[in-house]
Every structure is written in structure tokens, then in C-alpha cells.
Motif scaffolding. Structure first.
Motif, PDB file in Angstrom:
ATOM      1  N   LEU A 108       2.355   4.884   8.208  1.00  0.00           N
ATOM      2  CA  LEU A 108       3.438   5.085   7.252  1.00  0.00           C
ATOM      3  C   LEU A 108       3.462   6.496   6.689  1.00  0.00           C
ATOM      4  CD1 LEU A 108       3.402   1.736   5.242  1.00  0.00           C
ATOM      5  CD2 LEU A 108       5.067   2.473   6.939  1.00  0.00           C
ATOM      6  N   THR A 150       2.505   6.720  -0.019  1.00  0.00           N
ATOM      7  CA  THR A 150       1.959   7.680   0.952  1.00  0.00           C
ATOM      8  C   THR A 150       2.113   9.117   0.451  1.00  0.00           C
ATOM      9  OG1 THR A 150       4.088   7.611   2.128  1.00  0.00           O
ATOM     10  CG2 THR A 150       2.324   6.203   2.953  1.00  0.00           C
ATOM     11  N   SER A 181      -2.826   5.464   7.629  1.00  0.00           N
ATOM     12  CA  SER A 181      -1.739   4.557   7.964  1.00  0.00           C
ATOM     13  C   SER A 181      -0.621   5.307   8.673  1.00  0.00           C
ATOM     14  CB  SER A 181      -1.208   3.902   6.695  1.00  0.00           C
ATOM     15  OG  SER A 181      -0.032   3.194   6.967  1.00  0.00           O
ATOM     16  N   THR A 188       6.181   3.578  -0.280  1.00  0.00           N
ATOM     17  CA  THR A 188       5.111   3.234   0.660  1.00  0.00           C
ATOM     18  C   THR A 188       3.736   3.717   0.189  1.00  0.00           C
ATOM     19  OG1 THR A 188       5.570   5.271   1.914  1.00  0.00           O
ATOM     20  CG2 THR A 188       6.687   3.247   2.621  1.00  0.00           C
TER      21      THR A 188
END
Length: 310
Positions: free
Chosen positions: A48, A105, A46, A103
């Protein structure tokens, strides 16, 4: 169960011939066979994931620019700007972890990048700032004092990475205590000293302040690599105890800001945090000494208290 194609079972066409090793006659041409056919394709990463890393790199930039300003400082205003850049780096260091959690991440790469950024922004930059501002008046002792702070910061971050990796492998909950003074807290005290010294009617890093700055730098270095456990405040909940603690911090900060200057608030808050960790460690010291060194219940008790044992 046979691994042949379903259409070939019971067809009755000719004798059954053995398939060559690693290749079945029923597999369509041009398609991967065996283990490769069952291997899933990796999911696309992603975009992100870039966001927290960019915030971390902004912290590196603040640390780098602080070093540049400290090395070429010509007035106290230059030192003030260099100290302010380290405070901006602290803000970025706080944001990148929160953004990564929001997020989802988090990654091992982000953990390592964050530690390297902390070494630049809170290990090297404060050392250069303290040396150029005051420690250079002490000659070789000042050089060694600045180096010891950077070296202890690197050791502190390396130990943190080892403990964080081990806790992640065990899927442990975030600990209530962390081992050693965080490098951001140590850097914050040096930055606060530089920012408040002018308010206290002193000259920029005058000769009289140099020994005290050196002693403070060495003490902070010692606390970073010590086994003193400091609270992580990751177990705070919205209850009466937390509200009382917040009210005490805000009230005392407002009083100090009105009585002296806003810059002294940073010195007070970080110093109170350090004092709390030292007092709690001294309070638990008799109980730890009474416990036998080989007691198998020691790690279990540490986990129950939410501590991260060495």
C-alpha cells in the motif's frame, strides 16, 4: 541472573569454566548471539506504500506534460490544455495525502517526494505557462518574473518541509494556520487567469495583459515567501459556522458562474482565500507589535491559536 542455559544450572558436571568474551558455551551453534540475537527482524513493507507515491508521480506527469504543451503551443487551445493539466495535478496532489492517511502509509519519503512533485507541477509548470502565454512579450522582465515565481515556490516548499518535520518530531496537532501562500493556490490563480482570459473576449496573452500578468506573478511570489498566515481549514467541524461558510462559497460561485463563466469561479475562490489571509494578518498586526520581542509567552500563545510559529 546468570545468562547460562537453564539445563546447565545444577548439573554438577565438572568445574565451571569461564566463557570466552562475547560467546557463551550454552548458546546453540549457528544462532546469532549477544545483541544480534535480540534484534527483531524488520516488518515487511506493505504494498500500500506504493499507492500514494504513484498518485504523486501522476501529478509529476501532469506537470511535465503541461510544460511540454506550453513550450510547443501554437494556439490558445494548447494553452487551455496545459492549464487543465495543472488542475489535474492539483487533484492528484489532494488525493495522495488523503490516500496516505486513509491507508496509514505516511512516510518521510512521501513528504519529500510530494514537495518535489509540487515544485514541478506548481512551481515550474505555471511559470512556463505564464511565460509562453503572455510574459514573453516583456522580454527580460518576463523571464525574471517567471523565474521569481519558480524560485519563491521552491523556497516556500523548503520552509514547509522544515516546519512539517519539526511538528512531526514534537507530535504536534495539525496547525490551523500555515505560513505563506501555498504553492498550489499561487499556481491556481495563474491557471485561472489563462483559462478565463479567452472568456473575457481577449486574445491569448495579448500585449495589454502582459504587465498585469507580471504584476500578479510577482505578487503571488511575494505572498508565498511572506510570513502571512493562511488558514489550513484542518480544524473545520460540522457545525453552523462551517455550514454558513460552505453555503456562502457555493452561492457566490453559482452566481459568478451564471453571470460570467465557470472559469471565473476558480479566480473568485482562490482570490477570496488570499484576501482572507491578508486581512486576518493585518487585523492581528497591532497585537503583535504591542507584544515585546523577547516575551516568552509568544510561542505559547501561538500554539494556543493553532499557529505554526517560524
Amino acid at each position: 541472573m546468570s545468562d547460562r542455559h537453564p539445563a546447565a544450572r545444577g548439573a554438577g558436571v565438572g568445574p565451571r569454566r569461564p566463557a570466552s568474551a562475547g560467546q557463551g558455551p550454552e548458546a546453540p551453534p549457528g544462532r546469532p548471539r549477544g545483541e544480534a540475537a535480540r534484534r527483531p527482524r524488520p516488518a515487511p513493507r506493505s504494498p500500500l506504500y506504493l499507492l500514494p507515491n504513484l498518485i504523486t508521480l501522476s501529478s509529476v506527469f501532469c506537470g511535465f506534460d503541461s510544460v511540454r504543451l506550453s513550450a510547443s503551443a501554437r494556439s490558445d487551445d494548447d494553452f487551455q490544455r496545459a492549464a487543465l493539466l495543472i488542475l489535474f495535478a492539483m487533484l492528484s496532489d489532494t488525493l495522495d495525502g488523503r490516500v496516505a492517511r486513509m491507508t496509514r502509509t505516511q512516510s518521510a519519503f512521501g513528504l519529500q517526494l510530494d514537495s518535489l512533485a509540487d515544485l514541478v507541477s506548481f512551481g515550474v509548470a505555471p511559470s512556463v505557462l505564464a511565460y509562453q502565454w503572455s510574459l514573453h512579450r516583456l522580454g527580460l522582465a518576463g523571464v525574471l518574473g517567471g523565474f521569481v515565481f519558480t524560485a519563491c515556490g521552491a523556497i516556500r516548499l523548503a520552509r514547509f518541509n522544515v516546519l512539517a518535520t519539526r511538528d512531526a518530531a514534537r507530535s504536534a496537532a495539525p496547525p490551523r494556520y500555515i505560513v505563506g501562500l501555498p504553492v498550489t493556490g499561487a499556481a491556481g490563480i495563474l491557471v485561472a487567469i489563462v483559462m478565463t482570459h479567452r472568456t473575457a473576449a481577449g486574445q491569448p496573452g495579448d500585449a495589454g495583459a502582459a504587465p498585469a500578468v507580471l504584476a500578479t506573478t510577482l505578487l503571488l511570489s511575494l505572498l508565498m515567501v511572506s510570513t502571512v498566515r493562511f488558514r489550513s481549514f484542518k480544524d473545520l467541524r460540522l457545525d453552523a459556522r462551517t455550514a454558513l461558510l460552505a453555503a456562502l462559497a457555493l452561492g457566490s460561485s453559482a452566481l459568478i458562474s451564471a453571470r460570467w463563466a465557470p472559469g471565473f469561479v476558480i479566480v473568485w475562490l482562490i482570490s477570496a482565500y488570499v484576501l482572507l489571509g491578508v486581512v486576518e494578518s493585518l487585523w492581528r498586526l497591532p497585537a503583535r507589535r504591542r507584544r515585546a520581542p523577547g516575551d516568552p509567552a509568544a510561542p505559547l500563545d501561538a500554539c494556543r491559536r493553532g499557529e505554526t510559529p517560524l
